[in-house]
Design a protein around this motif. Sequence first.
Motif, PDB file in Angstrom:
ATOM      1  N   TYR A 199       0.860  -1.187   0.000  1.00  0.00           N
ATOM      2  CA  TYR A 199       0.000   0.000   0.000  1.00  0.00           C
ATOM      3  C   TYR A 199       0.892   1.230   0.000  1.00  0.00           C
ATOM      4  CZ  TYR A 199      -3.896  -3.069   1.171  1.00  0.00           C
ATOM      5  OH  TYR A 199      -4.848  -4.045   1.142  1.00  0.00           O
ATOM      6  N   ILE A 200       0.558   2.191  -0.843  1.00  0.00           N
ATOM      7  CA  ILE A 200       1.420   3.346  -1.054  1.00  0.00           C
ATOM      8  C   ILE A 200       0.599   4.626  -0.910  1.00  0.00           C
ATOM      9  CG2 ILE A 200       2.996   4.458  -2.690  1.00  0.00           C
ATOM     10  CD1 ILE A 200       3.224   1.675  -4.099  1.00  0.00           C
ATOM     11  N   ALA A 201       1.137   5.570  -0.132  1.00  0.00           N
ATOM     12  CA  ALA A 201       0.468   6.871  -0.002  1.00  0.00           C
ATOM     13  C   ALA A 201       0.761   7.668  -1.262  1.00  0.00           C
ATOM     14  CB  ALA A 201       0.967   7.595   1.252  1.00  0.00           C
ATOM     15  N   SER A 202      -0.067   7.506  -2.271  1.00  0.00           N
ATOM     16  CA  SER A 202       0.155   8.141  -3.565  1.00  0.00           C
ATOM     17  C   SER A 202      -1.142   8.073  -4.359  1.00  0.00           C
ATOM     18  CB  SER A 202       1.280   7.398  -4.306  1.00  0.00           C
ATOM     19  OG  SER A 202       1.649   8.080  -5.480  1.00  0.00           O
ATOM     20  N   THR A 203      -1.062   8.392  -5.641  1.00  0.00           N
ATOM     21  CA  THR A 203      -2.238   8.285  -6.507  1.00  0.00           C
ATOM     22  C   THR A 203      -2.010   7.165  -7.529  1.00  0.00           C
ATOM     23  OG1 THR A 203      -1.353   9.806  -8.167  1.00  0.00           O
ATOM     24  CG2 THR A 203      -2.621  10.783  -6.354  1.00  0.00           C
ATOM     25  N   PRO A 204      -3.095   6.583  -8.074  1.00  0.00           N
ATOM     26  CA  PRO A 204      -2.929   5.543  -9.102  1.00  0.00           C
ATOM     27  C   PRO A 204      -2.066   6.030 -10.269  1.00  0.00           C
ATOM     28  CG  PRO A 204      -5.206   5.579  -8.363  1.00  0.00           C
ATOM     29  CD  PRO A 204      -4.521   6.756  -7.713  1.00  0.00           C
ATOM     30  N   GLY A 224      -9.071   3.308   0.284  1.00  0.00           N
ATOM     31  CA  GLY A 224      -9.106   4.403   1.258  1.00  0.00           C
ATOM     32  C   GLY A 224      -8.347   5.586   0.666  1.00  0.00           C
ATOM     33  N   GLY A 225      -7.453   6.148   1.454  1.00  0.00           N
ATOM     34  CA  GLY A 225      -6.691   7.298   0.972  1.00  0.00           C
ATOM     35  C   GLY A 225      -5.398   6.915   0.278  1.00  0.00           C
ATOM     36  N   SER A 226      -5.175   5.621   0.066  1.00  0.00           N
ATOM     37  CA  SER A 226      -3.905   5.222  -0.526  1.00  0.00           C
ATOM     38  C   SER A 226      -4.137   4.312  -1.726  1.00  0.00           C
ATOM     39  CB  SER A 226      -3.029   4.537   0.522  1.00  0.00           C
ATOM     40  OG  SER A 226      -3.627   3.336   0.946  1.00  0.00           O
ATOM     41  N   VAL A 227      -3.048   3.783  -2.243  1.00  0.00           N
ATOM     42  CA  VAL A 227      -3.125   2.938  -3.430  1.00  0.00           C
ATOM     43  C   VAL A 227      -2.653   1.538  -3.071  1.00  0.00           C
ATOM     44  CG1 VAL A 227      -2.120   2.548  -5.715  1.00  0.00           C
ATOM     45  CG2 VAL A 227      -2.766   4.858  -5.014  1.00  0.00           C
ATOM     46  N   LYS A 228      -3.442   0.547  -3.465  1.00  0.00           N
ATOM     47  CA  LYS A 228      -3.042  -0.840  -3.273  1.00  0.00           C
ATOM     48  C   LYS A 228      -2.419  -1.324  -4.578  1.00  0.00           C
ATOM     49  CE  LYS A 228      -4.933  -5.419  -2.224  1.00  0.00           C
ATOM     50  NZ  LYS A 228      -6.170  -6.221  -2.124  1.00  0.00           N
ATOM     51  N   LEU A 229      -1.168  -1.759  -4.480  1.00  0.00           N
ATOM     52  CA  LEU A 229      -0.475  -2.290  -5.657  1.00  0.00           C
ATOM     53  C   LEU A 229      -0.277  -3.791  -5.461  1.00  0.00           C
ATOM     54  CD1 LEU A 229       1.274  -2.194  -8.254  1.00  0.00           C
ATOM     55  CD2 LEU A 229       3.214  -1.553  -6.803  1.00  0.00           C
ATOM     56  N   THR A 230      -0.763  -4.585  -6.417  1.00  0.00           N
ATOM     57  CA  THR A 230      -0.605  -6.036  -6.368  1.00  0.00           C
ATOM     58  C   THR A 230       0.237  -6.485  -7.553  1.00  0.00           C
ATOM     59  OG1 THR A 230      -2.795  -6.248  -5.383  1.00  0.00           O
ATOM     60  CG2 THR A 230      -1.808  -8.260  -6.255  1.00  0.00           C
ATOM     61  N   MET A 231       1.365  -7.132  -7.269  1.00  0.00           N
ATOM     62  CA  MET A 231       2.209  -7.699  -8.319  1.00  0.00           C
ATOM     63  C   MET A 231       1.979  -9.206  -8.327  1.00  0.00           C
ATOM     64  SD  MET A 231       4.881  -9.566  -9.478  1.00  0.00           S
ATOM     65  CE  MET A 231       5.293 -10.220  -7.868  1.00  0.00           C
ATOM     66  N   THR A 232       1.646  -9.756  -9.479  1.00  0.00           N
ATOM     67  CA  THR A 232       1.460 -11.198  -9.590  1.00  0.00           C
ATOM     68  C   THR A 232       2.379 -11.734 -10.674  1.00  0.00           C
ATOM     69  OG1 THR A 232      -0.860 -10.943  -8.989  1.00  0.00           O
ATOM     70  CG2 THR A 232      -0.221 -13.046  -9.947  1.00  0.00           C
ATOM     71  N   GLU A 233       3.206 -12.698 -10.301  1.00  0.00           N
ATOM     72  CA  GLU A 233       4.053 -13.374 -11.280  1.00  0.00           C
ATOM     73  C   GLU A 233       3.426 -14.746 -11.511  1.00  0.00           C
ATOM     74  OE1 GLU A 233       8.204 -13.422 -10.115  1.00  0.00           O
ATOM     75  OE2 GLU A 233       8.619 -15.046 -11.527  1.00  0.00           O
ATOM     76  N   LYS A 277       6.038   0.737   7.557  1.00  0.00           N
ATOM     77  CA  LYS A 277       7.146   1.285   6.746  1.00  0.00           C
ATOM     78  C   LYS A 277       6.972   2.794   6.523  1.00  0.00           C
ATOM     79  CE  LYS A 277       9.013   0.784   2.005  1.00  0.00           C
ATOM     80  NZ  LYS A 277      10.454   0.996   2.185  1.00  0.00           N
ATOM     81  N   SER A 278       5.752   3.201   6.149  1.00  0.00           N
ATOM     82  CA  SER A 278       5.489   4.637   5.951  1.00  0.00           C
ATOM     83  C   SER A 278       5.714   5.413   7.245  1.00  0.00           C
ATOM     84  CB  SER A 278       4.047   4.865   5.493  1.00  0.00           C
ATOM     85  OG  SER A 278       3.815   4.273   4.248  1.00  0.00           O
TER      86      SER A 278
END
Lengths: 209, 153
Positions: free
Chosen positions: A16-21, A105-114, B135-136
């Motif tokens: 999860y990253i505090a950023s925009t898509p 929510g207020g952040s971005v969920k990034l899912t990496m699938t290999e 982490k944040s």
Amino acid sequence: MTDITKFKPKTVYVTYIASTPEKVWQALTDPAFTRQYFGGFSIEVEPKAGGAFFLRNPNGSVHMSGGVVEWSPPRRFSSTWTVEGMEGFNKLPPSLVTYEIEQSGGSVKLTMTEASDWDIPDDILAGGRSGWPAILSSLKSVLETGQPTRCENGVAAGLRRGGEEGGSAEGVAEFLILRSARSGAFRRMASRSEFAAILRDAASGRSSG
Amino acid sequence: MSKPSFVYVTYIRATPEKVFDAITDGELTAQYWGHRNASDWKAGSTWEHQRIDDSDKVDIVGKVIENDRPQRLVISWASPDDAGNPEKTSRVTFDIEPYKGDAVKLTVTHSELEPDSGMLRGISAGWPLVLSALKSFLETGSSTLIGATQREP
């Protein structure tokens, strides 16, 4: 032709990253941006389904090649990955790497699938399993703080070192084995020669099948 | 039947001590986890995962199995209703290793989970969120990742 319905997820990592898509999308697809967190490697992508995909070494040579399977900014980017220039690896079937970006929510969920469409040995997956957490932790840090976490990226560093040692599967194998031993990823360690044999068997099994 | 595990790895620009304390200091966990982790953290002591609203509700309880600050913490983990039931008690291990001078590698291994349980599903969705928030919190000093609508262990 890649039949993506035959691919099964082998490694999944969520952060999860505090950023925009849009910013996460740029971080994943812009060559200069990827260099900041991907151990100096850069992604180069022709922005459309069916377009070409490359992951370049810091010296500019091609490390991974593939094709774009889905290009849906800023939500979903999927491409095939084939290791280039490494004896053993480039005969293996491609992996399918998918980035999925969702507002959460207020952040971005990034899912990496290999994902793979064959019975890929755990020893080969080990590089990605140790590499993705380092790469995506660093991506998160760059977006949130402007600075990467200084991580030597698992499979990328392994392959780079393999390349420096003449591109041998043995060179790569040794690095990956050391790395998975340190991380405690496996109870039973394949030896260097066993690993090289695994690569050879996997490649020949596919080409004859 | 073998019991499943969940493993999550993240790299954090911080010292091992800061990471360890961010997991065990209730005033710090309250800032990014939405819960206070309360214990004296001595081996054999109990610990509680307490809500920070006014409800005084405890969502998880367990015991401290091993405390080797700053590199390792092992705790047991159960819903309060299942406390003392070994079938429904799992184990969480935090391994903290220095990495590349200014970072740490944090590995969270949640083992001995009940197959197909709500707990397994909950923690599989929850740990990536909680550890992203940790982490944040350590790298930026604030964390707004855990909102009211999001799941967490």
